[in-house]
Write an enzyme that holds these catalytic residues in place. Structure first.
Site, PDB file in Angstrom:
ATOM      1  N   HIS A 216     107.658  26.446  68.763  1.00  0.00           N
ATOM      2  CA  HIS A 216     107.681  25.744  67.667  1.00  0.00           C
ATOM      3  C   HIS A 216     107.604  26.595  66.157  1.00  0.00           C
ATOM      4  CE1 HIS A 216     103.566  26.532  67.406  1.00  0.00           C
ATOM      5  NE2 HIS A 216     103.584  26.228  66.118  1.00  0.00           N
TER       6      HIS A 216
HETATM    7  C1  UD1 Z   1     102.239  23.118  61.755  1.00  0.00           C
HETATM    8  C2  UD1 Z   1     101.549  24.188  61.363  1.00  0.00           C
HETATM    9  C3  UD1 Z   1     101.493  25.416  62.488  1.00  0.00           C
HETATM   10  C4  UD1 Z   1     100.911  24.821  63.898  1.00  0.00           C
HETATM   11  C5  UD1 Z   1     101.659  23.736  64.287  1.00  0.00           C
HETATM   12  C6  UD1 Z   1     101.217  23.152  65.448  1.00  0.00           C
HETATM   13  C7  UD1 Z   1     101.707  24.941  59.094  1.00  0.00           C
HETATM   14  C8  UD1 Z   1     102.442  25.780  57.764  1.00  0.00           C
HETATM   15  N1  UD1 Z   1     102.429  24.984  60.322  1.00  0.00           N
HETATM   16  O1  UD1 Z   1     103.590  23.391  62.117  1.00  0.00           O
HETATM   17  O2  UD1 Z   1     100.623  26.518  61.984  1.00  0.00           O
HETATM   18  O3  UD1 Z   1     101.113  25.837  64.755  1.00  0.00           O
HETATM   19  O4  UD1 Z   1     101.468  22.756  63.041  1.00  0.00           O
HETATM   20  O5  UD1 Z   1     101.938  22.084  66.006  1.00  0.00           O
HETATM   21  O6  UD1 Z   1     101.026  24.166  58.612  1.00  0.00           O
HETATM   22  N2  UD1 Z   1     106.950  16.451  62.745  1.00  0.00           N
HETATM   23  C9  UD1 Z   1     106.700  15.277  63.197  1.00  0.00           C
HETATM   24  N3  UD1 Z   1     105.813  14.537  63.472  1.00  0.00           N
HETATM   25  C10 UD1 Z   1     104.625  15.144  62.954  1.00  0.00           C
HETATM   26  C11 UD1 Z   1     104.632  16.044  62.206  1.00  0.00           C
HETATM   27  C12 UD1 Z   1     105.742  16.873  61.982  1.00  0.00           C
HETATM   28  O7  UD1 Z   1     108.133  15.100  63.527  1.00  0.00           O
HETATM   29  O8  UD1 Z   1     103.590  14.149  63.164  1.00  0.00           O
HETATM   30  C13 UD1 Z   1     108.027  17.140  62.198  1.00  0.00           C
HETATM   31  C14 UD1 Z   1     108.888  16.835  61.081  1.00  0.00           C
HETATM   32  O9  UD1 Z   1     110.113  17.219  61.234  1.00  0.00           O
HETATM   33  C15 UD1 Z   1     107.951  18.031  60.253  1.00  0.00           C
HETATM   34  C16 UD1 Z   1     107.953  19.111  60.984  1.00  0.00           C
HETATM   35  O10 UD1 Z   1     107.491  18.642  62.147  1.00  0.00           O
HETATM   36  O11 UD1 Z   1     108.908  18.217  58.839  1.00  0.00           O
HETATM   37  C17 UD1 Z   1     107.157  20.295  60.741  1.00  0.00           C
HETATM   38  O12 UD1 Z   1     105.892  19.869  60.746  1.00  0.00           O
HETATM   39  P1  UD1 Z   1     104.898  20.546  59.917  1.00  0.00           P
HETATM   40  O13 UD1 Z   1     103.482  19.917  59.948  1.00  0.00           O
HETATM   41  O14 UD1 Z   1     105.180  20.936  58.587  1.00  0.00           O
HETATM   42  O15 UD1 Z   1     104.664  21.989  60.645  1.00  0.00           O
HETATM   43  P2  UD1 Z   1     104.696  22.393  62.120  1.00  0.00           P
HETATM   44  O16 UD1 Z   1     105.885  22.953  62.595  1.00  0.00           O
HETATM   45  O17 UD1 Z   1     104.069  21.087  62.961  1.00  0.00           O
END
Ligand code: UD1
Length: 381
Positions: A216
């Site tokens: 991820h």
């Molecule tokens: C975040 C953390 C990362 C951690 C990871 C675990 C930061 C910078 N990154 O990354 O350190 O290892 O979580 O999973 O805080 N999305 C969904 N559903 C959700 C949440 C997110 O579909 O419930 C999708 C959305 O498209 C979103 C993308 O995932 O834009 C990224 O989510 P985000 O929370 O920004 O970062 P992660 O990649 O999950």
């Protein structure tokens, strides 16, 4: 520890936002509430909101329902961090805690720490001092800044203590307590789901074992060429050892937007939706090999003695390499192939469990936090 009368208890405001935070806060809340000397208030920023990344973790890990939800959702780093800060400030004003406790390195960690420090509310950081020395990782920026403005810093491994010292963080703020993620693992190991049950819903249990893959990190999934090459490397491994791949929503979105779905529709790769904590723990403990870019999995495989190929060029968790079962492999197909060949010949890297990764880190945090709030220190430094 002797419990105190509830009215006199100091309050700690604990903040979580994303999946790895939930795993870390579970044993901390249990230890603080069990000791009965500190009140807690749990604030969920809503950084992760999908049921597979969120609700199932609260259920699997027995985390109490958050007292406050900020419901920030997804966004760019700036938008997400700013939105958490805006929504967290009134909670802090209303709750007036003795300190704010943040865990890990996600955007929610930094946002809550920053609001608290500016309001002169002491910040406690659990999992402090880890450094990849790679500023292209958003988490590295979150780690450096959170540690800089924290008043009490709990570290998982000795390297973290050295990193903090080099950055000029006063050592009397720092405590080596071990790893709360491993506490959570010990608490839930017997309840973990048998892999045959997880895989029954997704094509069945491979006869001669399997590898688990997670991906991820932006460095692995955001560039379509890198992602395509990684998936090709995984397919080669899958010809010999079936690969179980629970896909993070971010990674699925990237695969779809890059038109790479066909790379996954192969019998040797079992694609799963994101799985809950107990399902993942079951899958990992029985896996022959794990391939991952997750920090938490590097630690869990080390604690479980499962060989791990870490698909990154660096790690902020060097103890998983120096003492544990992890090998840094990067994301180039040739390096992954060499590492897999080595695994096949040797059965994979063996290691030992690092000091203080014994399932009792959260209890040490509870003791130390109690002493710190009352002006002393329980753990000799
Ligand atoms: C975040 C953390 C990362 C951690 C990871 C675990 C930061 C910078 N990154 O990354 O350190 O290892 O979580 O999973 O805080 N999305 C969904 N559903 C959700 C949440 C997110 O579909 O419930 C999708 C959305 O498209 C979103 C993308 O995932 O834009 C990224 O989510 P985000 O929370 O920004 O970062 P992660 O990649 O999950």
């Amino acid at each position: 520890m002797r419990p105190l009368a509830t009215t006199t208890l100091p309050k700690i405001l604990c903040v979580v936002g994303a999946r790895p935070n939930f795993v870390k806060i579970a044993p901390i809340l249990a230890a603080l509430r069990g000791a009965g000397r500190i009140r807690t208030h749990l604030c969920h920023t809503g950084q992760h909101y999908d049921s597979e990344l969120n609700d199932s973790f609260f259920t699997d890990l027995d985390i109490p329902r958050p007292e406050t939800r900020l419901d920030v959702g997804s966004g760019s780093h700036a938008v997400q961090t700013a939105e958490i800060m805006k929504r967290f400030e009134p909670v802090l004003d209303a709750e007036r805690p003795a300190a704010v406790l943040v865990v890990g390195d996600v955007n929610s960690t930094l946002a809550a720490a920053l609001v608290s420090a500016k309001k002169e509310v002491p910040v406690v950081h659990v999992e402090a001092g880890l450094r990849s020395y790679d500023r292209s990782m958003p988490e590295e920026i979150n780690r450096v800044l959170t540690d800089r403005i924290s008043d009490l810093l709990f570290a998982t491994e000795p390297a973290a203590i050295g990193n903090l010292a080099r950055e000029g963080i006063p050592q009397d703020r720092v405590r080596l307590v071990g790893n709360v993620m491993i506490d959570a693992m010990h608490r839930q190991l017997t309840a973990s789901t048998p892999p045959a049950r997880v895989l029954a819903r997704h094509g069945g249990m491979p006869r001669n074992g399997y590898a688990v893959l997670t991906l991820h990190r932006p460095s692995n999934v955001d560039d379509p060429a890198v992602l395509a090459a990684l998936l090709d490397a995984v397919r080669e491994i899958g010809r010999e050892l079936p690969v179980v791949f629970p896909i993070h929503p971010r990674t699925r979105a990237r695969i779809e937007s890059s038109g790479l779905e066909s790379r996954l529709s192969l019998p040797e790769i079992l694609v799963l939706p994101p799985v809950g904590y107990l399902d993942m723990l079951g899958l990992v403990r029985e896996a022959r090999l794990v391939l991952t870019d997750s920090g938490g999995l590097q630690e869990e495989t080390t604690a479980l003695g499962v060989p791990c190929l870490t698909l990154r060029d660096n790690t902020e968790r060097p103890v998983t390499i120096d003492e544990g079962t992890s090998t840094l492999v990067g994301n180039r197909p040739s390096s992954i192939a060499v590492a897999f060949d080595n695994f096949r010949r040797t059965g994979g890297k063996r290691g030992r469990v690092p000091a203080l990764w014994d399932g009792h880190a959260a209890e040490r945090i509870a003791v130390e936090l109690d002493a710190w709030l009352r002006g002393g220190s329980a753990i000799p430094r």
